[in-house]
Write a protein that holds these residues in place. Structure first.
Motif, mmCIF file in Angstrom:
data_model
loop_
_atom_site.group_PDB
_atom_site.id
_atom_site.type_symbol
_atom_site.label_atom_id
_atom_site.label_comp_id
_atom_site.label_asym_id
_atom_site.label_seq_id
_atom_site.Cartn_x
_atom_site.Cartn_y
_atom_site.Cartn_z
ATOM 1 N N ARG A 70 -7.072 9.672 -24.951
ATOM 2 C CA ARG A 70 -7.491 10.699 -23.991
ATOM 3 C C ARG A 70 -6.616 11.931 -24.166
ATOM 4 O O ARG A 70 -5.607 12.082 -23.473
ATOM 5 N N GLY A 72 -4.724 15.312 -24.018
ATOM 6 C CA GLY A 72 -4.311 16.061 -22.843
ATOM 7 C C GLY A 72 -3.445 15.230 -21.915
ATOM 8 O O GLY A 72 -2.821 15.759 -21.004
ATOM 9 N N PRO A 98 -1.564 24.496 -27.917
ATOM 10 C CA PRO A 98 -2.251 23.713 -26.887
ATOM 11 C C PRO A 98 -3.276 22.738 -27.476
ATOM 12 O O PRO A 98 -3.872 23.001 -28.530
ATOM 13 N N ALA A 99 -3.484 21.643 -26.769
ATOM 14 C CA ALA A 99 -4.540 20.699 -27.146
ATOM 15 C C ALA A 99 -5.863 21.447 -27.187
ATOM 16 O O ALA A 99 -6.130 22.298 -26.344
ATOM 17 N N GLY A 100 -6.666 21.148 -28.186
ATOM 18 C CA GLY A 100 -7.947 21.820 -28.351
ATOM 19 C C GLY A 100 -7.849 23.081 -29.190
ATOM 20 O O GLY A 100 -8.856 23.705 -29.497
ATOM 21 N N SER A 101 -6.631 23.479 -29.572
ATOM 22 C CA SER A 101 -6.396 24.662 -30.398
ATOM 23 C C SER A 101 -5.811 24.238 -31.735
ATOM 24 O O SER A 101 -5.309 23.127 -31.879
ATOM 25 N N ARG A 138 -2.666 19.615 -35.518
ATOM 26 C CA ARG A 138 -3.293 20.891 -35.118
ATOM 27 C C ARG A 138 -3.074 22.011 -36.130
ATOM 28 O O ARG A 138 -3.470 23.146 -35.893
ATOM 29 N N GLU A 163 -9.830 16.246 -29.151
ATOM 30 C CA GLU A 163 -9.285 17.358 -28.385
ATOM 31 C C GLU A 163 -10.354 18.418 -28.126
ATOM 32 O O GLU A 163 -10.413 18.964 -27.031
ATOM 33 N N ALA A 164 -11.176 18.684 -29.142
ATOM 34 C CA ALA A 164 -12.235 19.683 -28.964
ATOM 35 C C ALA A 164 -13.197 19.258 -27.852
ATOM 36 O O ALA A 164 -13.609 20.083 -27.028
ATOM 37 N N ALA A 166 -12.501 17.146 -25.343
ATOM 38 C CA ALA A 166 -11.779 17.113 -24.072
ATOM 39 C C ALA A 166 -11.568 18.500 -23.492
ATOM 40 O O ALA A 166 -11.490 18.656 -22.272
ATOM 41 N N TRP A 167 -11.450 19.497 -24.353
ATOM 42 C CA TRP A 167 -11.152 20.852 -23.888
ATOM 43 C C TRP A 167 -12.336 21.786 -23.990
ATOM 44 O O TRP A 167 -12.184 22.984 -23.827
ATOM 45 N N ALA A 168 -13.524 21.231 -24.233
ATOM 46 C CA ALA A 168 -14.733 22.072 -24.349
ATOM 47 C C ALA A 168 -15.217 22.531 -22.986
ATOM 48 O O ALA A 168 -14.990 21.960 -21.983
#
Length: 168
Positions: A70, A72, A98-101, A138, A163-164, A166-168
């Motif tokens: 999971r 984040g 950051p997560a997703g970046s 990342r 991550e993408a 989760a952070w979309a």
């Protein structure tokens, strides 16, 4: 018993090993089998004689698995990172992504104050002993393509995809 202790478990990316000393977590490794991970641990820390402590490290290992599954999820573990000053700077900057970046090796080199040190940054990423906690997954090539990940490009891709989402 003192010294380095470790524990392994399975996760969706294969196996994960967490190793710790008295001062904190010094390694989080990913791989296909526990034996592979213990060999990697011994190679990374040749002066240590690690011993298995699945009970004592269970909660920390569960926290790492949660962060893998999971994205984040905050890791609130005591860290015992060891590396050169340059590696430490690179790892500190990686934690700021950051997560997703994502970032590139070139951008990371500039952020640590040495824009021409792209290969040195890549080596620092490869030397990172803390998978997921120091998110070297990342880092991409300047063209945005996946490149180099100590624990395999399939794992890098899976972490980035999670991550993408989760952070979309």
């Amino acid at each position: 018993m003192t010294g380095m202790r470790y524990a392994t478990t399975q996760c969706s990316l294969g196996w994960v090993l967490l190793a710790a000393r008295e001062d904190g977590v010094c390694a989080i490794l990913l791989g296909d089998a526990p034996e592979e991970l213990t060999k990697d641990l011994q190679k990374r820390f040749p002066r240590e004689t690690p011993w298995e402590d699945g009970v004592g490290l269970r909660a920390w290992l569960a926290q790492v698995v949660e962060a893998i599954e999971r994205p984040g999820t905050a890791l609130t573990l005591p860290w015992a990172e060891r590396g050169t000053r340059f590696q430490q700077r690179v790892w500190r900057e990686l934690k700021a992504v950051p997560a997703g970046s994502t970032t590139s090796y070139r951008e990371l080199a500039a952020r640590v104050g040495n824009p021409k040190a792209v290969r040195a940054v890549a080596r620092a990423c490869a030397a990172n002993p803390l998978a997921v906690a120091v998110p070297c997954h990342r880092v991409l090539r300047v063209d945005g393509e996946l490149a180099g990940y100590r624990w395999g490009l399939d794992r890098k891709r899976a972490l980035l995809e999670r991550e993408a989402l989760a952070w979309a």
